[in-house]
Design a protein around this motif. Structure first.
Motif, PDB file in Angstrom:
ATOM      1  N   LEU B  33     -12.974   9.521  25.430  1.00 31.66           N
ATOM      2  CA  LEU B  33     -14.202   9.883  24.718  1.00 31.66           C
ATOM      3  C   LEU B  33     -14.000  10.380  23.304  1.00 31.66           C
ATOM      4  N   LEU B  36     -14.358   7.915  20.721  1.00 35.18           N
ATOM      5  CA  LEU B  36     -15.670   7.339  20.434  1.00 35.18           C
ATOM      6  C   LEU B  36     -16.441   8.200  19.428  1.00 35.18           C
ATOM      7  N   GLN B  73     -14.621   0.993  23.949  1.00 33.51           N
ATOM      8  CA  GLN B  73     -15.871   0.785  24.680  1.00 33.51           C
ATOM      9  C   GLN B  73     -15.757  -0.368  25.662  1.00 33.51           C
ATOM     10  N   ASP B  74     -15.113  -1.435  25.224  1.00 32.77           N
ATOM     11  CA  ASP B  74     -14.943  -2.575  26.131  1.00 32.77           C
ATOM     12  C   ASP B  74     -14.157  -2.147  27.365  1.00 32.77           C
ATOM     13  N   LEU B  76     -13.975   0.830  28.628  1.00 35.19           N
ATOM     14  CA  LEU B  76     -14.857   1.674  29.434  1.00 35.19           C
ATOM     15  C   LEU B  76     -15.847   0.826  30.216  1.00 35.19           C
ATOM     16  N   ALA B  77     -16.376  -0.166  29.561  1.00 33.25           N
ATOM     17  CA  ALA B  77     -17.360  -1.024  30.214  1.00 33.25           C
ATOM     18  C   ALA B  77     -16.744  -1.688  31.441  1.00 33.25           C
ATOM     19  N   GLN B  79     -14.330  -0.635  33.166  1.00 41.22           N
ATOM     20  CA  GLN B  79     -14.110   0.374  34.199  1.00 41.22           C
ATOM     21  C   GLN B  79     -15.404   0.687  34.944  1.00 41.22           C
ATOM     22  N   LEU B  80     -16.470   0.816  34.197  1.00 46.65           N
ATOM     23  CA  LEU B  80     -17.737   1.209  34.813  1.00 46.65           C
ATOM     24  C   LEU B  80     -18.338   0.073  35.624  1.00 46.65           C
ATOM     25  N   PRO B  83     -16.627  -0.093  39.795  1.00 45.05           N
ATOM     26  CA  PRO B  83     -16.228   1.208  40.316  1.00 45.05           C
ATOM     27  C   PRO B  83     -15.302   1.037  41.516  1.00 45.05           C
ATOM     28  N   ARG B  86     -11.334   1.481  41.092  1.00 39.99           N
ATOM     29  CA  ARG B  86     -10.688   2.783  40.987  1.00 39.99           C
ATOM     30  C   ARG B  86     -11.120   3.753  42.072  1.00 39.99           C
TER      31      ARG B  86
END
Lengths: 275, 275
Positions: B33, B36, B73-74, B76-77, B79-80, B83, B86
DNA sequence: TAAAATACGTAACATACGATACAGCGCTCC
DNA sequence: GGAGCGCTGTATCGTATGTTACGTATTTTA
């Protein structure tokens, strides 16, 4: 108690004008990363202008865009710190009458697949992907849409796939076309329909291989079926759930497609070029 | 093989001068974070100057700071989006190849409901259970079965429920019957169908309230929709999955039924006696 | 120890970003 | 059918942000 921006949005989305609602929906659909990008990018994805995005965040109660982004980041930080929170607290959203329904459905699926062996699925896939015979699909009052759904996909990857619709008399006549090499996929859950049972019996007598999608109580058609898929249907609702069967259907659709690709079916390659 | 920025950093942190190393450590400690935020904030937390941060990202191979942020960001995207990879049950049940298909589907459902608020669902239920208007349902090539499924149930608990089937010209003509009090439920996922979009637009112009079931990329119809339900559709298959939308549909069916019962609809009591 | 090279921060700069004023448009309500 | 209101997009503005040049400090090497 509003604890996340997502909740805040869904709380106020009803009171928003059309443009801002688009912004809200876009953010929810790409939550939360789109909100971390610039206003210009956000607005482009949402299909609205920059000021609309800014008015949107203003309506949420933020003084300015950076403040809004900081809030999103803080939320993300909290989420990333405790990965468990994602799976554990169904972020408070499911509080009402929603969560039990979802939970039951998820359980149903897990249970359904637990009782399904890879072998069984593989056999069915092999049969469905066998292009020497025809494939017919039919369902009951509430499950016929599942038959349609499956037929819509299978009919694309292979020829000779037919969904039996309309009046009982209509599909009875189609029995003439069915023989030993053919497969009949039937969806039948409570309350089992007499017409389907009779139809299945006749087809069975003609040597048609039947793949039955039913509930855990097993439709009487199971007696005639070569393969039986028993899906859990119990949910806290006035209706039974066909969701587990739906997922099995999708799994089969995917597997059959893969199988045909592996077989090097010319049709699949032709399809690619058509798209 | 370097697959994440974090790895990239730990790979090169040994070759960095003191200041940049502080930046690297700060980023790792607050990953991702802090990256960012603005250069100024990053530098303040790391206790170095802005140019040091910029030299740091340059050493990682990025042309400029925004490019570095986009990469984060990519990551993170990704990863999200999954779900499962992980946080969720690792092997969970020992069920061999318990179909990655199933796992993905379950994730899709959880994610879909996570983005759905009770409020939103309640609004839709209220509208669908409002017997002053008519309810029309329609879907695309693969999703029309979902519309049928929903229509089959809703038509039982209330009058004036119509599934729009057949040729485009047929349902276009039905527009005449539609007005401000009516609801149009549309299912539309990729690839979005022009015919549906046109239809939705016209209906919208007539003041019809649109409830849209779509995928996470949002059909263009979202522009005209009063309520948008964005379901996750990604599964390891050649096809998109409509399972999440199916479950939402079932949830709504159950909720509407309950609502009508609560309203004491005479129809429901009559139904009981008919069975 | 001195000189050179590298690293780092200060300060000035240009750009791109968020913010705002304003006008056009559609909608609702008399 | 007309007047008023609210929503939305265009165009403009000010500023915060990333960037770069340059001077100073620190380390390294001879």
């Amino acid at each position: 108690m509003i604890s996340s921006i997502a909740e805040l949005i869904s709380d106020r989305i009803g009171m928003m004008p059309a443009g801002e609602r688009r912004a809200a929906q876009t953010l929810i659909a790409n939550y939360p990363l789109i909100g971390l990008k610039t206003v210009a990018e956000f607005s482009a994805v949402a299909g609205v202008s920059s000021p609309t995005i800014l008015r949107f965040v203003a309506r949420l109660g933020f003084q300015n865009y950076p403040e809004f982004q900081s809030a999103l980041q803080d939320e993300l930080a909290a989420q990333l710190q405790s990965p468990a929170s994602r799976t554990l607290n169904p972020p408070a959203l499911g509080g009402g009458a929603v969560s039990p329904m979802l939970e039951a459905t998820l359980d149903n699926m897990r249970e359904t697949f637990r009782h399904l062996s890879d072998k069984q699925l593989a056999d069915i896939v092999a049969k469905l992907a066998d292009r020497r015979g025809k494939t017919f699909l039919i369902g009951g009052r509430f499950t016929d849409p599942l038959a349609r759904y499956m037929a819509a996909h299978l009919a694309i990857v292979q020829p000779n796939v037919f969904h039996l619709a309309g009046q009982e008399s209509v599909w009875r006549d189609r029995l003439i076309d069915m023989g030993k090499r053919d497969v009949l996929v039937i969806f039948d859950i409570r309350r089992y329909q007499d017409s389907l049972i009779r139809f299945a019996e006749t087809a069975h007598q003609r040597g048609v291989q039947i793949v039955l999608f039913t509930d855990q109580w097993l439709s009487p058609i199971a007696r005639f079926a070569r393969h039986v898929i028993a899906g859990r249907t119990a949910v806290p609702s006035a209706w039974d759930s066909s969701a587990a069967l739906f997922v099995v259907a999708e799994t089969l659709i995917g597997a059959v497609t893969r199988q045909l690709e592996a077989d090097g079916a010319k049709r699949i390659r032709e399809l690619e070029s058509l798209r």
